[in-house]
Scaffold this motif. Structure first.
Motif, PDB file in Angstrom:
ATOM      1  N   ARG A   1       9.929  -1.606  12.529  1.00  0.00           N
ATOM      2  CA  ARG A   1      11.016  -2.204  11.735  1.00  0.00           C
ATOM      3  C   ARG A   1      10.475  -2.855  10.465  1.00  0.00           C
ATOM      4  N   SER A   2       9.308  -3.476  10.573  1.00  0.00           N
ATOM      5  CA  SER A   2       8.757  -4.168   9.403  1.00  0.00           C
ATOM      6  C   SER A   2       8.288  -3.190   8.323  1.00  0.00           C
ATOM      7  N   LEU A   3       8.064  -1.936   8.689  1.00  0.00           N
ATOM      8  CA  LEU A   3       7.584  -0.943   7.726  1.00  0.00           C
ATOM      9  C   LEU A   3       8.650   0.075   7.308  1.00  0.00           C
ATOM     10  N   GLU A   4       9.782   0.099   8.010  1.00  0.00           N
ATOM     11  CA  GLU A   4      10.756   1.152   7.745  1.00  0.00           C
ATOM     12  C   GLU A   4      11.332   1.090   6.335  1.00  0.00           C
ATOM     13  N   HIS A   5      11.372  -0.075   5.735  1.00  0.00           N
ATOM     14  CA  HIS A   5      11.918  -0.216   4.379  1.00  0.00           C
ATOM     15  C   HIS A   5      10.975   0.314   3.301  1.00  0.00           C
ATOM     16  N   THR A   6       9.751   0.657   3.665  1.00  0.00           N
ATOM     17  CA  THR A   6       8.748   1.086   2.686  1.00  0.00           C
ATOM     18  C   THR A   6       9.025   2.462   2.108  1.00  0.00           C
ATOM     19  N   GLY A   7       9.807   3.263   2.832  1.00  0.00           N
ATOM     20  CA  GLY A   7      10.068   4.619   2.371  1.00  0.00           C
ATOM     21  C   GLY A   7       8.932   5.577   2.634  1.00  0.00           C
ATOM     22  N   ALA A   8       8.031   5.204   3.531  1.00  0.00           N
ATOM     23  CA  ALA A   8       6.928   6.103   3.877  1.00  0.00           C
ATOM     24  C   ALA A   8       7.490   7.434   4.371  1.00  0.00           C
ATOM     25  N   HIS A   9       6.763   8.490   4.089  1.00  0.00           N
ATOM     26  CA  HIS A   9       7.184   9.816   4.532  1.00  0.00           C
ATOM     27  C   HIS A   9       6.945  10.004   6.026  1.00  0.00           C
ATOM     28  N   TYR A  10       5.936   9.321   6.543  1.00  0.00           N
ATOM     29  CA  TYR A  10       5.573   9.426   7.956  1.00  0.00           C
ATOM     30  C   TYR A  10       5.242   8.034   8.487  1.00  0.00           C
TER      31      TYR A  10
ATOM     32  N   GLY B   1       0.818  -1.210   0.000  1.00  0.00           N
ATOM     33  CA  GLY B   1       0.000   0.000   0.000  1.00  0.00           C
ATOM     34  C   GLY B   1       0.853   1.263   0.000  1.00  0.00           C
ATOM     35  N   ILE B   2       1.916   1.254   0.795  1.00  0.00           N
ATOM     36  CA  ILE B   2       2.826   2.399   0.829  1.00  0.00           C
ATOM     37  C   ILE B   2       3.524   2.544  -0.524  1.00  0.00           C
ATOM     38  N   SER B   3       3.946   1.442  -1.111  1.00  0.00           N
ATOM     39  CA  SER B   3       4.591   1.489  -2.430  1.00  0.00           C
ATOM     40  C   SER B   3       3.656   2.074  -3.479  1.00  0.00           C
ATOM     41  N   GLU B   4       2.401   1.688  -3.441  1.00  0.00           N
ATOM     42  CA  GLU B   4       1.431   2.224  -4.400  1.00  0.00           C
ATOM     43  C   GLU B   4       1.297   3.735  -4.241  1.00  0.00           C
ATOM     44  N   GLY B   5       1.242   4.201  -3.008  1.00  0.00           N
ATOM     45  CA  GLY B   5       1.147   5.637  -2.767  1.00  0.00           C
ATOM     46  C   GLY B   5       2.375   6.374  -3.260  1.00  0.00           C
ATOM     47  N   ARG B   6       3.539   5.834  -2.979  1.00  0.00           N
ATOM     48  CA  ARG B   6       4.784   6.480  -3.430  1.00  0.00           C
ATOM     49  C   ARG B   6       4.861   6.489  -4.956  1.00  0.00           C
ATOM     50  N   ASN B   7       4.477   5.373  -5.578  1.00  0.00           N
ATOM     51  CA  ASN B   7       4.503   5.300  -7.041  1.00  0.00           C
ATOM     52  C   ASN B   7       3.520   6.287  -7.681  1.00  0.00           C
ATOM     53  N   ALA B   8       2.472   6.625  -6.958  1.00  0.00           N
ATOM     54  CA  ALA B   8       1.484   7.590  -7.454  1.00  0.00           C
ATOM     55  C   ALA B   8       1.896   9.030  -7.158  1.00  0.00           C
ATOM     56  N   GLY B   9       3.051   9.216  -6.499  1.00  0.00           N
ATOM     57  CA  GLY B   9       3.532  10.556  -6.199  1.00  0.00           C
ATOM     58  C   GLY B   9       2.849  11.209  -5.012  1.00  0.00           C
ATOM     59  N   MET B  10       2.343  10.395  -4.103  1.00  0.00           N
ATOM     60  CA  MET B  10       1.603  10.891  -2.943  1.00  0.00           C
ATOM     61  C   MET B  10       2.491  10.921  -1.695  1.00  0.00           C
ATOM     62  N   TRP B  11       2.100  11.767  -0.748  1.00  0.00           N
ATOM     63  CA  TRP B  11       2.693  11.667   0.586  1.00  0.00           C
ATOM     64  C   TRP B  11       2.186  10.354   1.166  1.00  0.00           C
ATOM     65  N   THR B  12       3.040   9.601   1.818  1.00  0.00           N
ATOM     66  CA  THR B  12       2.618   8.312   2.361  1.00  0.00           C
ATOM     67  C   THR B  12       2.807   8.265   3.873  1.00  0.00           C
ATOM     68  N   VAL B  13       1.861   7.590   4.512  1.00  0.00           N
ATOM     69  CA  VAL B  13       1.856   7.449   5.965  1.00  0.00           C
ATOM     70  C   VAL B  13       1.680   5.973   6.292  1.00  0.00           C
ATOM     71  N   ALA B  14       2.642   5.405   6.991  1.00  0.00           N
ATOM     72  CA  ALA B  14       2.573   4.000   7.395  1.00  0.00           C
ATOM     73  C   ALA B  14       1.979   3.915   8.802  1.00  0.00           C
ATOM     74  N   VAL B  15       0.949   3.099   8.950  1.00  0.00           N
ATOM     75  CA  VAL B  15       0.298   2.887  10.244  1.00  0.00           C
ATOM     76  C   VAL B  15       0.837   1.584  10.827  1.00  0.00           C
ATOM     77  N   ALA B  16       1.513   1.687  11.960  1.00  0.00           N
ATOM     78  CA  ALA B  16       2.225   0.526  12.502  1.00  0.00           C
ATOM     79  C   ALA B  16       1.413  -0.307  13.483  1.00  0.00           C
ATOM     80  N   ILE B  17       0.957   0.280  14.559  1.00  0.00           N
ATOM     81  CA  ILE B  17       0.403  -0.525  15.645  1.00  0.00           C
ATOM     82  C   ILE B  17      -1.030  -0.981  15.404  1.00  0.00           C
ATOM     83  N   SER B  18      -1.881  -0.100  14.906  1.00  0.00           N
ATOM     84  CA  SER B  18      -3.281  -0.490  14.760  1.00  0.00           C
ATOM     85  C   SER B  18      -3.541  -1.210  13.443  1.00  0.00           C
ATOM     86  N   GLY B  19      -2.488  -1.573  12.744  1.00  0.00           N
ATOM     87  CA  GLY B  19      -2.655  -2.232  11.455  1.00  0.00           C
ATOM     88  C   GLY B  19      -2.166  -3.659  11.431  1.00  0.00           C
ATOM     89  N   ASN B  20      -1.903  -4.126  10.235  1.00  0.00           N
ATOM     90  CA  ASN B  20      -1.493  -5.508  10.011  1.00  0.00           C
ATOM     91  C   ASN B  20      -0.159  -5.870  10.648  1.00  0.00           C
TER      92      ASN B  20
END
Length: 86
Positions: A52-61, A7-26
Motif C-alpha cells: 500500500r505504501s508503494l502503490e501510489h508510485t506508479g511502478a510498473h512492477y 527512487g521509483i519516481s526517478e526511474g519513471r522520470n527517466a523513462g525506465m521500467w520501474t520495479v518497486a521492492v516491498a518486503i525486503s526494502g525500506n
C-alpha cells in the motif's frame, strides 16, 4: 529497481521500467532473520502495508524482494521484443 517512492519516481522520470521492492526494502525495514521470526499474520499485515505504501508510485512492477526480479526481467524482455515502452 528501488524500495522507495523517490527512487521509483526517478526511474519513471527517466523513462525506465520501474520495479518497486516491498518486503525486503525500506517499506518493511526488517532483516531476513527478523522477518522469519514474525508470525504469519504479522508478515501478511506488514506485506500489505508495504505494498500500500508503494502503490501510489506508479511502478510498473511490484515484488517482495530482489529474488523475484528474474521473472520481472523476463517479462520486460518480452515487452521490449514487442516494442513496448515504459
Amino acid at each position: 529497481v528501488d524500495d522507495t517512492a523517490p527512487g521509483i519516481s526517478e526511474g519513471r522520470n527517466a523513462g525506465m521500467w520501474t520495479v518497486a521492492v516491498a518486503i525486503s526494502g525500506n517499506a518493511v525495514g526488517l532483516g531476513e532473520t527478523e522477518w522469519q521470526q514474525l508470525l504469519p499474520e504479522a508478515r501478511t499485515n506488514l506485506r500489505n502495508q508495504a505494498y500500500r505504501s508503494l502503490e501510489h508510485t506508479g511502478a510498473h512492477y511490484f515484488i517482495d524482494s530482489v529474488a523475484d526480479l528474474p521473472g520481472v526481467l523476463a517479462d520486460i524482455e518480452i515487452r521490449l521484443a514487442r516494442n513496448e515502452k515504459p
